[in-house]
Design an enzyme around this catalytic site. Structure first.
Site, PDB file in Angstrom:
ATOM      1  N   LYS A  31       0.806  -1.157   0.152  1.00  0.00           N
ATOM      2  CA  LYS A  31       0.085  -0.022  -0.066  1.00  0.00           C
ATOM      3  C   LYS A  31       0.712   1.175  -0.018  1.00  0.00           C
ATOM      4  O   LYS A  31       0.483   2.268   0.326  1.00  0.00           O
ATOM      5  CB  LYS A  31      -0.993   0.116   1.343  1.00  0.00           C
ATOM      6  CG  LYS A  31      -1.782  -1.317   1.535  1.00  0.00           C
ATOM      7  CD  LYS A  31      -2.145  -1.689   0.310  1.00  0.00           C
ATOM      8  CE  LYS A  31      -3.397  -1.420  -0.572  1.00  0.00           C
ATOM      9  NZ  LYS A  31      -3.684  -1.986  -1.755  1.00  0.00           N
TER      10      LYS A  31
ATOM     11  N   HIS B 194       7.288  -7.056  -2.702  1.00  0.00           N
ATOM     12  CA  HIS B 194       6.938  -6.390  -1.118  1.00  0.00           C
ATOM     13  C   HIS B 194       7.878  -6.814  -0.151  1.00  0.00           C
ATOM     14  O   HIS B 194       7.837  -6.726   1.009  1.00  0.00           O
ATOM     15  CB  HIS B 194       5.416  -6.775  -0.647  1.00  0.00           C
ATOM     16  CG  HIS B 194       4.426  -5.886  -1.580  1.00  0.00           C
ATOM     17  ND1 HIS B 194       4.455  -4.519  -1.583  1.00  0.00           N
ATOM     18  CD2 HIS B 194       3.301  -6.491  -2.047  1.00  0.00           C
ATOM     19  CE1 HIS B 194       3.284  -4.233  -2.337  1.00  0.00           C
ATOM     20  NE2 HIS B 194       2.413  -5.344  -2.457  1.00  0.00           N
TER      21      HIS B 194
ATOM     22  N   SER C  16      -4.454   2.716   4.363  1.00  0.00           N
ATOM     23  CA  SER C  16      -4.648   2.151   3.389  1.00  0.00           C
ATOM     24  C   SER C  16      -4.653   0.646   3.274  1.00  0.00           C
ATOM     25  O   SER C  16      -5.527  -0.099   2.761  1.00  0.00           O
ATOM     26  CB  SER C  16      -3.623   2.642   2.290  1.00  0.00           C
ATOM     27  OG  SER C  16      -3.772   2.162   0.940  1.00  0.00           O
TER      28      SER C  16
ATOM     29  N   THR D  34      -0.617   8.627 -14.996  1.00  0.00           N
ATOM     30  CA  THR D  34      -0.354   8.313 -13.616  1.00  0.00           C
ATOM     31  C   THR D  34      -1.062   9.098 -12.547  1.00  0.00           C
ATOM     32  O   THR D  34      -1.038   8.509 -11.315  1.00  0.00           O
ATOM     33  CB  THR D  34       1.169   8.737 -13.295  1.00  0.00           C
ATOM     34  OG1 THR D  34       2.278   8.304 -14.382  1.00  0.00           O
ATOM     35  CG2 THR D  34       1.718   7.924 -12.129  1.00  0.00           C
TER      36      THR D  34
HETATM   37  S1  PPS Z   1      -0.622  -3.180  -3.557  1.00  0.00           S
HETATM   38  O1  PPS Z   1      -1.885  -3.801  -2.982  1.00  0.00           O
HETATM   39  O2  PPS Z   1       0.367  -2.986  -2.183  1.00  0.00           O
HETATM   40  O3  PPS Z   1       0.043  -3.153  -4.620  1.00  0.00           O
HETATM   41  O4  PPS Z   1      -1.105  -1.613  -3.502  1.00  0.00           O
HETATM   42  P1  PPS Z   1      -0.227  -0.187  -3.855  1.00  0.00           P
HETATM   43  O5  PPS Z   1      -0.563   0.244  -5.333  1.00  0.00           O
HETATM   44  O6  PPS Z   1       1.301  -0.206  -3.509  1.00  0.00           O
HETATM   45  O7  PPS Z   1      -1.302   0.772  -2.999  1.00  0.00           O
HETATM   46  C1  PPS Z   1      -2.563   1.244  -3.207  1.00  0.00           C
HETATM   47  C2  PPS Z   1      -2.547   2.669  -2.797  1.00  0.00           C
HETATM   48  O8  PPS Z   1      -2.093   3.490  -3.546  1.00  0.00           O
HETATM   49  C3  PPS Z   1      -3.110   4.448  -4.036  1.00  0.00           C
HETATM   50  N1  PPS Z   1      -2.660   4.872  -5.605  1.00  0.00           N
HETATM   51  C4  PPS Z   1      -2.408   6.058  -5.895  1.00  0.00           C
HETATM   52  N2  PPS Z   1      -2.333   7.200  -5.230  1.00  0.00           N
HETATM   53  C5  PPS Z   1      -2.024   8.394  -6.325  1.00  0.00           C
HETATM   54  N3  PPS Z   1      -1.891   8.120  -7.387  1.00  0.00           N
HETATM   55  C6  PPS Z   1      -1.858   7.119  -8.303  1.00  0.00           C
HETATM   56  N4  PPS Z   1      -1.812   6.978  -9.249  1.00  0.00           N
HETATM   57  C7  PPS Z   1      -2.202   5.709  -7.268  1.00  0.00           C
HETATM   58  N5  PPS Z   1      -2.556   4.439  -7.780  1.00  0.00           N
HETATM   59  C8  PPS Z   1      -2.463   3.910  -6.532  1.00  0.00           C
HETATM   60  C9  PPS Z   1      -4.295   3.802  -3.897  1.00  0.00           C
HETATM   61  O9  PPS Z   1      -5.233   4.680  -3.905  1.00  0.00           O
HETATM   62  C10 PPS Z   1      -4.059   2.995  -2.523  1.00  0.00           C
HETATM   63  O10 PPS Z   1      -4.037   4.229  -1.430  1.00  0.00           O
HETATM   64  P2  PPS Z   1      -5.509   4.390  -0.606  1.00  0.00           P
HETATM   65  O11 PPS Z   1      -4.865   5.514   0.259  1.00  0.00           O
HETATM   66  O12 PPS Z   1      -5.979   3.317   0.032  1.00  0.00           O
HETATM   67  O13 PPS Z   1      -6.170   5.171  -1.545  1.00  0.00           O
END
Ligand code: PPS
Length: 307
Positions: free
Chosen positions: A56, A116, A150, A239
């Site tokens: 996350k 991860h 998250s 992005t």
């Molecule tokens: S995972 O399951 O670990 O692979 O998830 P991961 O992609 O690392 O994290 C998910 C969170 O990233 C947010 N997210 C983004 N934020 C801003 N911009 C972009 N482009 C973006 N893409 C993914 C996603 O909304 C999750 O965070 P939260 O705070 O829950 O919204």
């Protein structure tokens, strides 16, 4: 086509919320643990690009820029599951039905590999040729409070993880490192401590949210890649949270709901800095800050919890 029916998912559905399994002391989803022998002997290639985060800390955010930078062309904005799968995969997370290690072994170079894993569990082959070839590793970190919130919502919708419980219960588990991939504190510190002895670019989610263009330029410098400003424009556009949320490859809607139940909480949830304020009570925040000071004592690594 993407798996949408239960029968396409194979045995995945049998494993609803299994217990975490410790691998070298790190709790890991049982599926990943089953594939551990293959991860250990995973063969890195000299031109692999490894993207590591604690869960996350926003993989997706970096996936596109990295694919484009690694490929060096601007016609690869991934909107089709097949396109992205060909170029990027998790090292140990097996999206049904093929384990990530197997997908990666069939993938053409240059590959972008997501993981991860904490630093100490990354397959040795990534570091073995360190002197001979340039290894490319990016680590992305996110402040602990937003990361915890998250992760809590992800736990509610992700059937591979144990039940997160209530928010206070999950917060307790997060602090104790009793979540998949262990302690956030150890993870961010572990990679930080190695960033000077290995060629690792350490990035922060908050910096990307603040100024994505600046951070993409940082990536370009690190990877020694030059892109036309128009291509950078495209990357910035694709992005952004709003555009990615609608992209079927990024929003994980192709994942079957027996695995990720987006009705409970969408994968692309909020994508902001500071959402933790909507979840932490004042008392929880003070308690967390105290634990944080203890666990992060002695490191120069600092985070912003708002921008
Ligand atoms: S995972 O399951 O670990 O692979 O998830 P991961 O992609 O690392 O994290 C998910 C969170 O990233 C947010 N997210 C983004 N934020 C801003 N911009 C972009 N482009 C973006 N893409 C993914 C996603 O909304 C999750 O965070 P939260 O705070 O829950 O919204």
């Amino acid at each position: 086509s993407s798996p949408s029916k239960v029968e396409d998912v194979g045995p995945m559905m049998e494993f609803s919320r299994p217990k975490l399994v410790p691998i070298h002391g790190i709790p890991i989803v049982s599926y990943f643990a089953e594939n551990w022998d293959n991860v250990k002997v995973f063969q890195a290639r000299p031109d692999d690009l490894l993207l590591a985060t604690f869960p996350k800390a926003v993989f997706l955010f970096l996936s596109y820029p990295l694919i484009l930078l690694n490929e060096g062309t601007d016609d690869r904005i991934p909107c089709e599951p097949t396109t992205t799968r060909r170029m990027i995969a998790y090292m140990c997370i097996p999206p049904p039905p093929t384990p990530g290690t197997e997908q990666l072994s069939q993938m053409d170079s240059p590959r972008v590999i997501k993981t991860h894993l904490p630093f100490q569990l990354v397959p040795k082959s990534f570091w073995e040729q360190d002197c001979k070839v340039r290894k490319q590793v990016i680590y992305m970190a996110r402040n602990a409070k937003d990361n915890a919130v998250s992760y809590y919502h992800f736990g509610r919708m992700n059937k591979l993880d144990p039940e997160p419980g209530t928010w206070p219960q999950f917060l307790g588990k997060f602090i104790a490192g009793n979540v998949t991939f262990g302690s956030w504190f150890d993870h961010v510190k572990g990679w930080w401590d190695k960033k000077d002895s290995h060629r690792i670019l350490y990035l922060f989610y908050e910096d990307l949210k603040e100024d994505l263009r600046r951070e993409i330029h940082k990536l370009m410098a690190f990877l020694e890649k030059d892109l036309e400003e128009e291509v950078v424009d495209k990357i910035v556009h694709h992005t952004s949270f709003e555009v990615m949320k609608e992209n079927p490859m990024a929003n994980y809607t192709s994942m079957p709901s027996v695995f990720l139940d987006q009705k409970v909480s969408p994968f692309m949830r909020k994508g902001t800095v500071g959402d933790w304020k909507n979840y932490f009570t004042v008392a929880q925040s003070e308690m967390f800050d105290k634990v944080y000071r203890e666990k992060m004592a002695g490191t120069k690594l600092t985070f912003r919890t708002q921008i």
